[in-house]
Enzyme design. Sequence first.
Site, PDB file in Angstrom:
ATOM      1  N   SER A 182       0.892  -1.000  -0.088  1.00  0.00           N
ATOM      2  CA  SER A 182      -0.252   0.423  -0.172  1.00  0.00           C
ATOM      3  C   SER A 182       0.358   1.132   0.146  1.00  0.00           C
ATOM      4  CB  SER A 182      -1.029  -0.232   1.018  1.00  0.00           C
ATOM      5  OG  SER A 182      -1.846  -1.308   0.898  1.00  0.00           O
ATOM      6  N   GLY A 219       5.857  -0.330  -0.168  1.00  0.00           N
ATOM      7  CA  GLY A 219       6.979   0.784  -0.006  1.00  0.00           C
ATOM      8  C   GLY A 219       7.376   0.275   1.431  1.00  0.00           C
ATOM      9  N   GLY A 260       3.150   4.933   7.607  1.00  0.00           N
ATOM     10  CA  GLY A 260       3.325   5.963   7.377  1.00  0.00           C
ATOM     11  C   GLY A 260       1.135   6.153   6.698  1.00  0.00           C
ATOM     12  N   GLU A 315      -0.629  -5.177   5.935  1.00  0.00           N
ATOM     13  CA  GLU A 315       0.747  -5.113   4.927  1.00  0.00           C
ATOM     14  C   GLU A 315       2.458  -6.072   5.760  1.00  0.00           C
ATOM     15  OE1 GLU A 315       2.040  -1.169   5.062  1.00  0.00           O
ATOM     16  OE2 GLU A 315       1.895  -0.795   3.342  1.00  0.00           O
TER      17      GLU A 315
END
Length: 232
Positions: free
Chosen positions: A29, A86, A100, A107
């Site tokens: 994501s 990421g 973030g 994730e």
Amino acid sequence: NMAEEAKKLAAYSAVDNNVQNNHVVGVGSGSTVVYAVDRLAERVRQEKLNIVCVPTSFQARQLILKHGLMLSDLERHPELDVAIDGADEVDSELTLIKGGGGCLTQEKIVAGCSKFFVVIADYRKDSDALGQQWKKGVPIEVIPMAYVPVSMTIAKHFGGEVSLRMAVSKAGPVVTDNSNFILDWKFEHTHNWKEVNTAIKMIPGVVETGLFVNMAQQAYFGMEDGSVKVRK
Ligand code: DER
């Protein structure tokens, strides 16, 4: 701009070097992974790749559907070949800060189910030690009813400042894809991140931390000069 170009470089390089036919791919994501899904879709079209994608958020699910990629889940594919995601910061030992974008829990689950977990990021995430580049602290997903005592326990045992992440396009706190709250722990000094991750995870009410310790095998950084740096 330069950072977006760098994200694209990292994403394309990671997808081209790690995704093969018949792979089950974990899709992360955030903004960098958008480029990775673009590249996945391009390769599926050009090479007639046969892959299925497991999302890590509503955002990832929308990206998969938008590109007409094969959507799957952990019930059908509990073991993935590769996860691509990421990070907010990557240190010299490939310890990550993630979350973030508030998607850290799914994730971490998907990354943990993957034989290979590769991070894609622009040069701003490339760090020697956590906290050097990323100043927003470690995201921690918590059960809403417990966010105050959890905040107090973290500040008491580890120092620093803990704040409830407030939404921008919604009144009140950010609510995650799992209907929980997010705390951001602004730590004051470096820690043994493996120990801190375990200790925070044990606090009643904590769902997950944004500290990914010994999970990533590689990190691809798009650099300002148009090169790609790989940390292994
Ligand atoms: O929220 C997340 O964990 C994202 O993966 C984040 O860590 C990276 O998002 P970005 O690619 O938009 O910087």
